[in-house]
Design an enzyme around this catalytic site. Structure first.
Site: not given
Ligand code: GDP
Ligand code: IMO
Ligand code: MG
Length: 421
Positions: A14-15, A17, A41-42, A223, A238, A300-301, A410, A412
């Site tokens: 969730d960085e 990506k 979840g991207h 991940q 994972t 997953t929320g 980044s 925002g």
């Molecule tokens: P991913 O799984 O690495 O693609 O990341 P996620 O989408 O799961 O989580 C990143 C969250 O941070 C998302 O809700 C993005 O919209 C949000 N986001 C990404 N870059 C920034 C940023 O620079 N600032 C803020 N406030 N939110 C960001």
């Molecule tokens: P993105 O691509 C954050 C975590 C789960 C759990 C562990 C194992 O959005 O960054 P799994 O479903 O693979 O058996 O879960 O890994 N996990 C993530 N955490 N971002 C993800 O994907 C993840 N995919 C799996 O929460 O701790």
């Molecule tokens: Mg994600």
């Protein structure tokens, strides 16, 4: 020949990506996912809309892009079909832009049930899986029982599906876990039929041919490095190689063909699910990061655990991935903090170390360095020069410690809220 560039997460996922791939896509013709599955979840924000992708590469919105689901990915046809339907409803030409590798493994309805039953049986030691069937599917892959996308075209597919399902039902007998797969199975079969609308390819041949033709290819990780099956905080990881090495095995690209490696990290840390998180905060600061950063899982929320930036873990990830450029996300979330902390070492079993240790399941006490906060709104800034001195000091510290330049910051979630240096 053009080398394959890589975008991957350096922390626990969730960085950001999805956003970064979307921002970089204009410079690439091909975007390829190499591992993971619908546990990912991207999120992408542009033109006032938000999209979340689980299996489809984040290049899908850009005209003329080729998007490949590589052989290292695991696919749930139900989730993929839902994703496709949403995009098509929004006018995206998915069939024109998506290619699916034959070697990608299929997540069966029973894989999901085994995931849930196994987690439930673990009680307090549960991984906190997204319960999408990821672990059991990769187990069948390495156990040499799996079904792959290429198999759906074979006349014996239904028979092989039935045999694997029977095997799973037998395994499920060991658990006291009630389930009903009938409805999901019907959707799954429809999903399999739906996959046949798309171009099913010999992934490794196609990727290498595109690279030979000089096409710019970007591999999109899922991940994060600290969730890698081999080098993450095992067993709280994972089931795939999230590291750069996963690009080679997941797409069939030789190591010598890897080009730039973009390592993404948040200006702080988050983790969703169980497992070690040395810099986790349980106080008002952590609460504030979650609130301002809207740190709730895109799949997953679930609320994400939040904490300070961890240089010990970050340097480990940079080393393991051969990161050539860093990308710092969500610096704006820290706009209103008086003081910031960064872990520069750990104390484990009374010993201080700056190397990420094996003993991640023991108590780790972080050693912090403190920084002044910038205390201003950076969201509207569009150049590095505009940044406050405190933010520049924070970034330059990270560059010195890792030896890698921070090329993108980044500020925002929107595409436009991005500073490229
Ligand atoms: P991913 O799984 O690495 O693609 O990341 P996620 O989408 O799961 O989580 C990143 C969250 O941070 C998302 O809700 C993005 O919209 C949000 N986001 C990404 N870059 C920034 C940023 O620079 N600032 C803020 N406030 N939110 C960001
Ligand atoms: P993105 O691509 C954050 C975590 C789960 C759990 C562990 C194992 O959005 O960054 P799994 O479903 O693979 O058996 O879960 O890994 N996990 C993530 N955490 N971002 C993800 O994907 C993840 N995919 C799996 O929460 O701790
Ligand atoms: Mg994600």
């Amino acid at each position: 020949m053009k080398k394959v560039d890589v975008v991957l997460g350096l922390q626990w996922g969730d960085e950001g990506k999805g956003k970064v791939v979307d921002v970089l896509t204009p410079s690439y013709q091909v975007i390829a996912r190499f591992q993971g599955g619908p546990n990912a979840g991207h999120s992408l924000h542009f033109e006032g809309k938000k999209y979340v992708l689980h299996t489809i590469p984040s290049g899908i919105f850009r005209d003329g892009s080729v998007n490949i689901i590589g052989g290292g990915v695991v696919i749930d046809p139900v989730i993929l079909s839902e994703e496709i339907a949403k995009l098509e409803a929004d006018g995206v030409d998915v069939a024109g832009k998506l290619l699916i590798a034959k070697k990608a493994h299929l997540i069966l309805p029973t894989h999901r049930i085994i995931d849930a039953a196994s987690e439930a049986s673990k009680g307090k030691t549960k991984i906190g899986s997204t319960l999408k069937g990821i672990g059991p599917t990769y187990m069948d892959k390495t156990g040499r029982n799996g079904l792959r996308v290429g198999d759906i075209l074979s006349p014996s597919f239904e028979e092989r599906y039935r045999r694997l399902k029977e095997k799973h039902l037998e395994m499920l007998g060991q658990y006291d876990f009630p389930f009903d797969i009938d409805d999901y199975e019907k959707e799954w079969m429809k999903g399999i039929e739906n996959l046949k609308r798309f171009r099913i390819i010999e992934g490794e041949h196609v990727v290498n041919a595109l690279s030979n033709e000089g096409k710019a290819i970007l591999a999109e990780g899922a991940q994060g490095s600290m969730l890698d099956i081999d080098f993450g905080t095992y067993p709280y990881v994972t089931s795939s190689n999230t590291l750069c090495a996963g690009v080679c095995t997941g797409l069939g690209v030789a190591p010598s063909r890897i080009g730039d490696v973009y390592g993404i990290f948040k200006a702080y840390c988050t983790r969703v699910g169980s497992g070690p998180f040395p810099t986790e905060l349980f106080d008002e600061d952590g609460e504030k990061m979650r609130r301002i950063g809207m740190e709730f899982g895109a799949t997953t929320g679930r609320p994400r655990r939040c904490g300070w930036l961890d240089m010990v873990a970050l340097k480990y990830s940079v080393m393991m991935n051969g990161v050539t450029s860093l990308i710092m996300m969500k610096a704006d979330v820290l706009n209103d903090f008086d003081k910031l902390k960064v872990a520069v070492a750990y104390r484990v079993n009374g010993q201080e170390t700056t190397e990420f240790p094996y003993e991640t399941n023991e108590e780790i006490v972080p050693v912090y360095k403190e920084f002044d906060g910038w205390k201003c709104d950076i969201n509207g800034m569009r150049s590095y020069e505009e940044f406050p001195a405190e933010l520049k000091a924070y970034i330059e510290f990270i560059e010195r410690e890792t030896g890698v330049p921070v090329k993108i910051v980044s500020v925002g979630p929107d595409r436009e809220e991005t500073i490229i240096r």
